[in-house]
Design an enzyme around this catalytic site. Structure first.
Site, PDB file in Angstrom:
ATOM      1  N   ASP A 186     -24.929 -52.243 -23.842  1.00  0.00           N
ATOM      2  CA  ASP A 186     -24.916 -50.784 -24.242  1.00  0.00           C
ATOM      3  C   ASP A 186     -25.533 -50.125 -23.347  1.00  0.00           C
ATOM      4  OD1 ASP A 186     -27.155 -52.237 -24.870  1.00  0.00           O
ATOM      5  OD2 ASP A 186     -27.415 -50.557 -26.561  1.00  0.00           O
ATOM      6  N   ARG A 187     -26.782 -50.790 -22.734  1.00  0.00           N
ATOM      7  CA  ARG A 187     -27.396 -49.674 -21.363  1.00  0.00           C
ATOM      8  C   ARG A 187     -26.492 -49.746 -20.350  1.00  0.00           C
ATOM      9  NH1 ARG A 187     -33.519 -51.523 -22.622  1.00  0.00           N
ATOM     10  NH2 ARG A 187     -33.860 -49.843 -21.178  1.00  0.00           N
ATOM     11  N   GLY A 228     -23.520 -51.647 -32.235  1.00  0.00           N
ATOM     12  CA  GLY A 228     -25.173 -51.520 -32.059  1.00  0.00           C
ATOM     13  C   GLY A 228     -25.576 -52.333 -33.286  1.00  0.00           C
ATOM     14  N   GLY A 288     -29.051 -55.067 -21.732  1.00  0.00           N
ATOM     15  CA  GLY A 288     -27.912 -55.030 -22.757  1.00  0.00           C
ATOM     16  C   GLY A 288     -26.472 -54.393 -22.480  1.00  0.00           C
TER      17      GLY A 288
END
Length: 257
Positions: A109-110, A8, A107
């Protein structure tokens, strides 16, 4: 064993899975100037300090929103673990179909959070991640990533507040005893925390209204999300390990048989 790594903007979060069992989690700050040796030694020591034999790690999967660290991190995994990591990127199997205007802009992460929430809780589901940014993502009943909202994270908002206002101090972000603050620190805490709660409730309810998914389950993760989840009824589930679980699920879909 499987090592999962979520890179992150603020922290790198790591976890080691033995099957579906999460054996340990670790966190380090995201610093672009680390060498591959620094990454490799640090990660190996973290794993070993949890009583996990690093030689038993047979696979690694990485999701990153910080491209600048990937060369050193990837080299570290190869050098110190002897494994070429799977990287969550375009073309990887996720079980989620992205139907936004530009899927490549979503992204990793999403995507990982969406996979974790949809696999574990079904759809429709709204996935909240309280990180450097606070994100709200909508996954439909058939597993389509339909829409997303991006807002400043709580800590990001706080840093902007005391960074731009000379008379305001840097503070700990906690919920004050009352919103009726009578001095500077608790007034800032009230604005940040209750402001985030209000934002969360409004955005979630608006997403449900406009999508028509009024029965959507709301799943939250990330940093300060636990504090927000405890203060509002719009969040159904708080799972601090959602991203790591999503990475494991994606690995299972892509591992060599």
């Amino acid at each position: 064993m499987l090592l999962v790594i979520d890179v992150g903007n603020t922290n790198i979060t790591l976890g080691v899975f033995e099957g579906e069992n999460l054996r340990g989690t670790f966190r380090m700050t995201t610093k672009m100037e680390r060498t591959s040796d620094e990454y490799g030694i640090t990660i190996k020591e973290m794993v070993e300090c949890q009583g996990i034999d690093s030689k038993k790690i047979k696979a690694v999967i990485v999701a990153s929103v910080v491209p600048a660290v990937m060369h050193s991190l990837g080299s570290a995994i190869i050098k110190y673990f002897g494994i070429k990591p799977i990287v969550v990127s375009a073309g990887i199997k996720t079980g989620i179909r992205i139907v936004t205007e530009n899927p490549r802009q979503v992204g990793s992460d999403r995507i990982v959070d969406a996979v974790g929430a949809y696999t574990l809780h079904g759809g429709p589901v709204i996935v909240l991640d309280f990180g450097t940014a606070t994100t709200y993502d909508l996954v439909g009943p058939d597993g389509t990533f339909e829409a997303g909202v991006t807002a400043p994270g709580i800590r990001t908002s706080g840093q902007a507040l005391w960074g731009q206002a000379a008379m305001l101090p840097s503070i700990e972000i906690v919920k004050p005893d009352s919103i009726l603050a009578k001095e500077t620190i608790s007034s800032m805490q009230a604005g940040l925390v209750y402001g985030q709660i209000g934002q969360t409730e409004y955005i979630v309810n608006k997403m449900k209204e406009e999508s028509g998914y009024t029965n959507a389950k709301v799943v939250a993760t990330g940093g300060l999300g636990k504090m927000i989840a405890a203060e509002t009824d719009v969040i159904d589930v708080y799972d601090s390990q959602l991203t790591l679980k999503g990475l494991r699920i994606i690995y299972e879909k892509n591992k060599r048989r």
